[in-house]
Design a protein around this motif. Structure first.
Motif, PDB file in Angstrom:
ATOM      1  N   SER A  78       0.845  -1.197   0.000  1.00  0.00           N
ATOM      2  CA  SER A  78       0.000   0.000   0.000  1.00  0.00           C
ATOM      3  C   SER A  78       0.879   1.246   0.000  1.00  0.00           C
ATOM      4  O   SER A  78       1.731   1.400   0.886  1.00  0.00           O
ATOM      5  CB  SER A  78      -0.927   0.012   1.225  1.00  0.00           C
ATOM      6  OG  SER A  78      -1.813  -1.088   1.186  1.00  0.00           O
ATOM      7  N   HIS A 121      -5.656  -1.355   1.103  1.00  0.00           N
ATOM      8  CA  HIS A 121      -5.752  -0.226   0.191  1.00  0.00           C
ATOM      9  C   HIS A 121      -6.814  -0.501  -0.867  1.00  0.00           C
ATOM     10  O   HIS A 121      -6.794  -1.518  -1.550  1.00  0.00           O
ATOM     11  CB  HIS A 121      -4.407   0.028  -0.478  1.00  0.00           C
ATOM     12  CG  HIS A 121      -4.435   1.135  -1.482  1.00  0.00           C
ATOM     13  ND1 HIS A 121      -4.736   2.436  -1.139  1.00  0.00           N
ATOM     14  CD2 HIS A 121      -4.189   1.140  -2.811  1.00  0.00           C
ATOM     15  CE1 HIS A 121      -4.676   3.191  -2.214  1.00  0.00           C
ATOM     16  NE2 HIS A 121      -4.349   2.434  -3.251  1.00  0.00           N
ATOM     17  N   HIS A 170      -9.836  11.486   7.054  1.00  0.00           N
ATOM     18  CA  HIS A 170      -8.766  12.013   7.895  1.00  0.00           C
ATOM     19  C   HIS A 170      -8.526  13.461   7.489  1.00  0.00           C
ATOM     20  O   HIS A 170      -8.331  13.757   6.306  1.00  0.00           O
ATOM     21  CB  HIS A 170      -7.486  11.191   7.725  1.00  0.00           C
ATOM     22  CG  HIS A 170      -7.628   9.768   8.158  1.00  0.00           C
ATOM     23  ND1 HIS A 170      -8.088   8.778   7.319  1.00  0.00           N
ATOM     24  CD2 HIS A 170      -7.393   9.172   9.357  1.00  0.00           C
ATOM     25  CE1 HIS A 170      -8.113   7.632   7.976  1.00  0.00           C
ATOM     26  NE2 HIS A 170      -7.702   7.834   9.208  1.00  0.00           N
ATOM     27  N   VAL A 202      -4.760   2.063   9.736  1.00  0.00           N
ATOM     28  CA  VAL A 202      -4.248   3.155   8.908  1.00  0.00           C
ATOM     29  C   VAL A 202      -3.027   3.772   9.579  1.00  0.00           C
ATOM     30  O   VAL A 202      -3.054   4.063  10.779  1.00  0.00           O
ATOM     31  CB  VAL A 202      -5.332   4.240   8.689  1.00  0.00           C
ATOM     32  CG1 VAL A 202      -4.767   5.428   7.921  1.00  0.00           C
ATOM     33  CG2 VAL A 202      -6.533   3.656   7.953  1.00  0.00           C
ATOM     34  N   ASP A 236     -14.177   4.255   7.957  1.00  0.00           N
ATOM     35  CA  ASP A 236     -13.520   5.553   7.908  1.00  0.00           C
ATOM     36  C   ASP A 236     -14.350   6.558   7.114  1.00  0.00           C
ATOM     37  O   ASP A 236     -14.748   6.302   5.993  1.00  0.00           O
ATOM     38  CB  ASP A 236     -12.141   5.352   7.252  1.00  0.00           C
ATOM     39  CG  ASP A 236     -11.435   6.645   6.931  1.00  0.00           C
ATOM     40  OD1 ASP A 236     -11.766   7.661   7.539  1.00  0.00           O
ATOM     41  OD2 ASP A 236     -10.532   6.617   6.076  1.00  0.00           O
ATOM     42  N   CYS A 294      -9.576  12.288  12.893  1.00  0.00           N
ATOM     43  CA  CYS A 294     -10.083  11.096  12.222  1.00  0.00           C
ATOM     44  C   CYS A 294     -11.551  10.943  12.575  1.00  0.00           C
ATOM     45  O   CYS A 294     -11.902  10.885  13.762  1.00  0.00           O
ATOM     46  CB  CYS A 294      -9.292   9.855  12.651  1.00  0.00           C
ATOM     47  SG  CYS A 294      -9.989   8.300  12.021  1.00  0.00           S
ATOM     48  N   THR A 325     -12.662   0.126   5.797  1.00  0.00           N
ATOM     49  CA  THR A 325     -11.331   0.359   6.349  1.00  0.00           C
ATOM     50  C   THR A 325     -11.462   0.758   7.806  1.00  0.00           C
ATOM     51  O   THR A 325     -12.110   1.748   8.124  1.00  0.00           O
ATOM     52  CB  THR A 325     -10.603   1.476   5.574  1.00  0.00           C
ATOM     53  OG1 THR A 325     -10.548   1.128   4.199  1.00  0.00           O
ATOM     54  CG2 THR A 325      -9.193   1.662   6.092  1.00  0.00           C
ATOM     55  N   SER A 331     -12.583   6.514   2.322  1.00  0.00           N
ATOM     56  CA  SER A 331     -12.607   7.942   2.641  1.00  0.00           C
ATOM     57  C   SER A 331     -13.712   8.617   1.852  1.00  0.00           C
ATOM     58  O   SER A 331     -13.952   8.292   0.693  1.00  0.00           O
ATOM     59  CB  SER A 331     -11.269   8.614   2.305  1.00  0.00           C
ATOM     60  OG  SER A 331     -10.255   8.186   3.172  1.00  0.00           O
ATOM     61  N   LYS A 354      -1.639   8.916   4.221  1.00  0.00           N
ATOM     62  CA  LYS A 354      -2.047   7.703   4.937  1.00  0.00           C
ATOM     63  C   LYS A 354      -1.627   6.473   4.140  1.00  0.00           C
ATOM     64  O   LYS A 354      -1.505   6.505   2.909  1.00  0.00           O
ATOM     65  CB  LYS A 354      -3.545   7.689   5.205  1.00  0.00           C
ATOM     66  CG  LYS A 354      -4.419   7.446   3.980  1.00  0.00           C
ATOM     67  CD  LYS A 354      -5.875   7.339   4.402  1.00  0.00           C
ATOM     68  CE  LYS A 354      -6.776   7.067   3.193  1.00  0.00           C
ATOM     69  NZ  LYS A 354      -8.194   6.916   3.589  1.00  0.00           N
ATOM     70  N   CYS A 355      -1.410   5.399   4.854  1.00  0.00           N
ATOM     71  CA  CYS A 355      -1.097   4.098   4.277  1.00  0.00           C
ATOM     72  C   CYS A 355      -2.024   3.088   4.936  1.00  0.00           C
ATOM     73  O   CYS A 355      -2.032   2.966   6.173  1.00  0.00           O
ATOM     74  CB  CYS A 355       0.374   3.746   4.510  1.00  0.00           C
ATOM     75  SG  CYS A 355       0.854   2.108   3.921  1.00  0.00           S
ATOM     76  N   CYS A 356      -2.843   2.390   4.130  1.00  0.00           N
ATOM     77  CA  CYS A 356      -3.880   1.505   4.675  1.00  0.00           C
ATOM     78  C   CYS A 356      -3.493   0.046   4.522  1.00  0.00           C
ATOM     79  O   CYS A 356      -2.854  -0.350   3.544  1.00  0.00           O
ATOM     80  CB  CYS A 356      -5.208   1.750   3.962  1.00  0.00           C
ATOM     81  SG  CYS A 356      -5.805   3.448   4.048  1.00  0.00           S
TER      82      CYS A 356
END
Length: 397
Positions: free
Chosen positions: A115, A135, A177, A145, A174, A197, A140, A240, A130-132
């Motif tokens: 991701s 992804h 963010h 995250v 989510d 968040c 999520t 998101s 962000k890195c999930c």
């Protein structure tokens, strides 16, 4: 015959010039039209430099002279679209494109190597990445995250700790963010920032906040959907949702068709704006309007419909009737337009000349109704962008 003597020169002494105190010099410098001119004044003498580089003066100058739009950061993808001539800030935008790293290669590798780091919000020259774990997955969990706040110009970043499990459980999805805006008050540390968040499940809506001053996450707000008198929204693709920031509030306009979620980051309160008009199948956006208050802008086939609503700070909005303020006609030399987002009293649009031509990225000033091309000739068409205004405040002292 002798000639008359010439008149005596006027030898009246000029009154002494008033002493320019620091207060007077500050008032003069606040009237300097551009940051470039202010920089020239700064190198004129030590007194000017001392006054201009003072943090309190710079805060006042930024309040009077909003930072210029330098370009766009695509949502959820690396990259930067700099302003291009003849847009006024094009030289600065192109300089930023050359100097900065919007591939974010300076950020350490994410915990989940498959991701990438992707931008999810931009404010005051900083980018929230962000890195999930999953992804691109529809659902999520915020605890899956990783987040960093970075400065792409000076290649600095600050890692945020994971959100504690007791604040956000794994069942919540989510909603976004956000980088909270900083007011720049006298007591505020220039390097500080906050990240919010927002998440939800089928019963509860929650906001947790990270402060760089404390270095911890804490629960800031929690409401049930029942208390908000609205239906539970569907999770958004990619984990998101799309939101706009206007006049101190965050608005989610895309997750309901008949209402809008509003979040006050100062009071840390959620509320619902009901009965959103359905003038178009396209998503509306919210921006500061002509009177300095939030207005809704809905794109029809050939124009913007300006729908005005008054949101008084500190009062729960209760809107049952919407008033059409007017219509802003858009040039008809394009096949169609799409909305890209809103910030700082501007709407951002795609102007699509034809299906074969690359789109132009344009700015619409909501106060003057003036449409300007910011950049174009980009083969990639991004459906959502974050505006990059000015230069970032340092992340470290």
């Amino acid at each position: 015959m002798a000639l008359p003597a010439p008149p005596k020169a006027n030898r009246r002494a000029w009154p002494a010039l008033l002493t320019l105190t620091d207060d007077l010099l500050e008032d003069i410098f606040l009237r300097v039209p551009t940051p470039t001119d202010l920089a020239r004044a700064c190198v004129a003498c030590a007194t000017f430099r001392r006054i201009i580089t003072d943090r309190s003066f710079l805060r006042r100058f930024r309040a009077v002279h909003p930072p210029p739009l330098l370009g766009f950061v695509p949502c959820w993808r690396p990259g930067f679209l700099p302003a291009q001539p003849p847009y006024p800030s094009a030289p600065l935008g192109l300089a930023v494109a050359d100097a900065a790293d919007f591939s974010y290669s300076f950020v350490r590798e994410g915990k989940w190597k498959n991701s990438p780091w992707i931008p999810c919000d931009v404010r005051q020259g900083r980018v929230l990445l962000k890195c999930c774990r999953n992804h691109g997955n529809l659902l999520t969990s915020p605890s899956d995250v990783e987040l960093v706040v970075c400065d792409p110009i000076f290649r600095r970043f600050v890692e945020l700790p994971p959100i504690p499990d007791d604040l956000v459980d794994n069942r919540r999805f989510d909603l976004g963010h956000l980088l909270a805006p900083t007011a720049g008050g006298e007591d505020e540390v220039e390097t500080s920032f906050k990240v919010i968040c927002t998440a939800a499940n089928h019963t509860t809506l929650v906001a947790v906040v990270y402060s760089s001053v404390t270095g911890h996450w804490c629960t800031a707000a929690s409401r049930s959907w029942t208390s908000l008198s609205t239906a539970v929204p569907l999770p958004c693709p990619g984990g998101s949702s799309i939101f706009d920031y206007s006049q101190g509030y965050f608005f989610w306009m895309s997750i309901w068709r008949s209402s809008s979620l509003m979040f006050d980051p100062i009071r840390m309160e959620f509320s619902i704006v009901q009965n959103v008009p359905k003038h178009s199948p396209k998503f509306p956006v919210v921006a500061v309007g002509t009177e300095g208050i939030p207005e809704m802008f809905i794109l029809s086939d050939d124009s913007f419909h300006l729908l005005h609503f008054d949101i008084a700070k500190g009062n729960e909005p209760s809107i049952n009737e919407w008033q059409l303020r007017g219509t802003i006609p858009l040039p008809r030399n394009c096949m169609f337009y799409t909305t890209l987002g809103a910030a700082e009293g501007f709407l951002f649009l795609h102007a699509i000349p034809s299906l074969k031509d690359p789109p132009d990225y344009c700015l619409l000033d909501t106060k003057t109704c003036e449409l300007k091309k910011v950049c174009g000739n980009h083969q990639k068409r991004f459906n959502r962008v974050n505006a990059f205004f000015g230069f970032p405040r340092s992340l470290v002292k």
